[in-house]
Design an enzyme around this catalytic site. Structure first.
Site, PDB file in Angstrom:
ATOM      1  CE1 TYR A  47      -3.520  -2.636   1.032  1.00 15.05           C
ATOM      2  CE2 TYR A  47      -2.454  -2.804   3.166  1.00 15.05           C
ATOM      3  CZ  TYR A  47      -3.391  -3.240   2.265  1.00 15.05           C
ATOM      4  OH  TYR A  47      -4.205  -4.283   2.605  1.00 15.05           O
ATOM      5  CB  CYS A  95      15.669 -10.764  -4.493  1.00 16.10           C
ATOM      6  SG  CYS A  95      17.001 -11.541  -3.585  1.00 16.10           S
TER       7      CYS A  95
END
Ligand SMILES: *Cc1c(COP(=O)(O)O)cnc(C)c1O
Length: 429
Positions: free
Chosen positions: A321, A347
């Protein structure tokens, strides 16, 4: 002392220094304050008690998807809360936490036959229905069982709560609830069904709503619809006003909870029905932190990265968000004049807790705390990058308990198998 405050130059959870806890549990870990949760619950309940008459006190049903740890739910049960669940799994948790069926409501757009069946067997307070098809399915399952199902219908009042676009739920184009004319039609149909006990209406406008005035329009529309149905002689004993009350993550104005109670009184207070609310974040959001160790500091052309041992798989909100969480050192934050991008080990570039954060000059190996992580934190965590789920710790005054233990890599691998044909020497090549 309740919650998270500095004492003697170091962050405490209630009465315990955070480093003392982490010395025993390891990092990263979630730490919750039972006292803070109780304080949040009482503040909300007191506001209702001050503003609303005795017979209009809402049932506070904790939206447990915000933090469904069994210990947290048991604490909620002790405080007198019910629960708002969105899956069969959360239904099971509610029962295990001791929450009485008459305090459990079941929301959500997609309930399976098994989940509906369990809800009817338990005799929960209500299933909040999201579509005509779902209502017909509930009626059919109830008939097969010869057991009445308690239902309310979720109304979509077509309002914009100005929450994040991914957590606004009550505009006509959102997937939740039914528009007024459909609610009226279905309500009448339900009232004529032998195995349905239609109890009322439900509304939930979104999450992290900080301007409580946004509730007024939707509650007015809800009350107006309820009155129309009552005038038609249809049964109505419950208005479920939903959740979504926000908290302060950064510089938002704290929602005025008394004003919220006034809006409830002004809009729904004169109807002859029982009221209920479904707060999640408000009760637990600021009652939890994520503690992480700073593994590395690296400098790229003047840009300082603080690399933590916690990642987006442990706390997804920033990546999902773009949510703000305050990041601080566990030692008291004095002289915060350095600037860091605080990142995790996963990653993904999205694995960033905050950019350009003002912090003291950091030292590798020290503990950091990500604040207000008690809601939609641990519950949303995943094992992405084969990173085991981290422990959750509940502090109560000067004691603590590990309420979910750390997962191991072995735990993750236990669910996986390699088929025989990949183990054979001949292979497929
Ligand atoms: C998620 C949800 C809530 C709780 O939302 P918060 O923002 O955590 O208060 C309440 N009711 C329903 C139906 C929900 O889906």
């Amino acid at each position: 002392m309740t919650g998270f405050q500095d004492k003697n130059g170091v962050l405490h959870a209630d009465d315990l220094p955070v480093p003392d806890i982490i010395a025993e549990t390891g990092s990263p870990a979630y730490i919750y304050s039972a006292g803070k949760i109780e304080e949040n619950f009482n503040r909300l309940q007191n506001a209702f008690e001050e503003i609303l008459p005795g017979d209009k006190q809402p049932l506070i049903a904790f939206a447990c998807k915000a933090n469904s740890n069994l210990a947290i739910m048991s604490l909620m049960n002790r405080l007198g809360a019910g629960s708002d669940v969105v899956s069969g799994g959360e239904l099971t948790r509610s029962t295990l936490a001791g929450i009485a069926p008459e305090k459990i409501v079941y929301s959500g757009v997609s309930k399976s036959i098994e989940e509906i069946s369990t809800a009817i067997d338990l005799g929960i307070r209500q299933i909040n229905v999201e579509s005509g098809s779902e209502l017909r399915r509930i009626a059919q399952i109830a008939e097969e069982k010869h057991k009445k199902a308690n239902v309310t219908i979720r109304f979509n009042p077509d309002v914009d709560s100005e929450a994040h676009h991914k957590t606004t739920t009550a505009r006509a184009e959102d997937k939740f609830g039914l528009l007024r004319k459909d609610v009226e039609r279905l309500y009448e149909w339900a009232a004529g069904q032998k195995w349905l006990n239609i109890r009322g209406l439900h509304v939930h406008i979104g999450s992290q709503v900080t301007k409580v005035e946004h509730y007024r329009t939707s509650y007015e529309r809800l009350a107006d619809l309820a009155q129309t149905l009552i005038d038609k002689g249809l049964p109505m004993d419950t208005l479920d006003l939903g959740g979504g009350i926000g908290i302060v993550y950064r510089d938002e104005n704290a929602p005025d909870i008394r004003h919220y109670a006034e809006i409830v009184r002004d809009t729904a207070g004169s109807l002859n029905v029982n009221l209920m609310v479904e707060p999640g974040r408000y009760l637990v959001g600021d009652a939890g932190i994520l503690v992480s160790r700073l593994l590395y500091i690296k400098n790229n052309d003047g840009l300082h990265f603080a690399v933590l041992d916690a990642g987006m798989n442990d706390l997804m909100r920033p990546a999902l968000y773009d949510a703000w969480h305050t990041v601080r050192t566990v030692r008291e934050m004095t002289d915060a004049h350095e600037s860091y991008d605080v990142v995790g080990p996963v990653c993904e570039t999205g694995d960033t807790f905050g950019r350009n954060r003002k912090l003291p000059a950091l030292e590798e190996g020290e503990l950091m705390a990500i604040m207000c992580a008690g809601a939609y934190g641990a519950v949303m965590s995943t094992t992405y990058n084969t990173r085991p789920l981290i422990p959750e710790i509940l502090v109560n005054g000067n004691q603590y308990a590990i309420v979910r233990k750390r997962q191991s890599v072995q735990d993750i691998l236990e669910y996986e198998t390699v088929p025989d044909w990949l183990n054979e020497n001949t292979g497929t090549r």
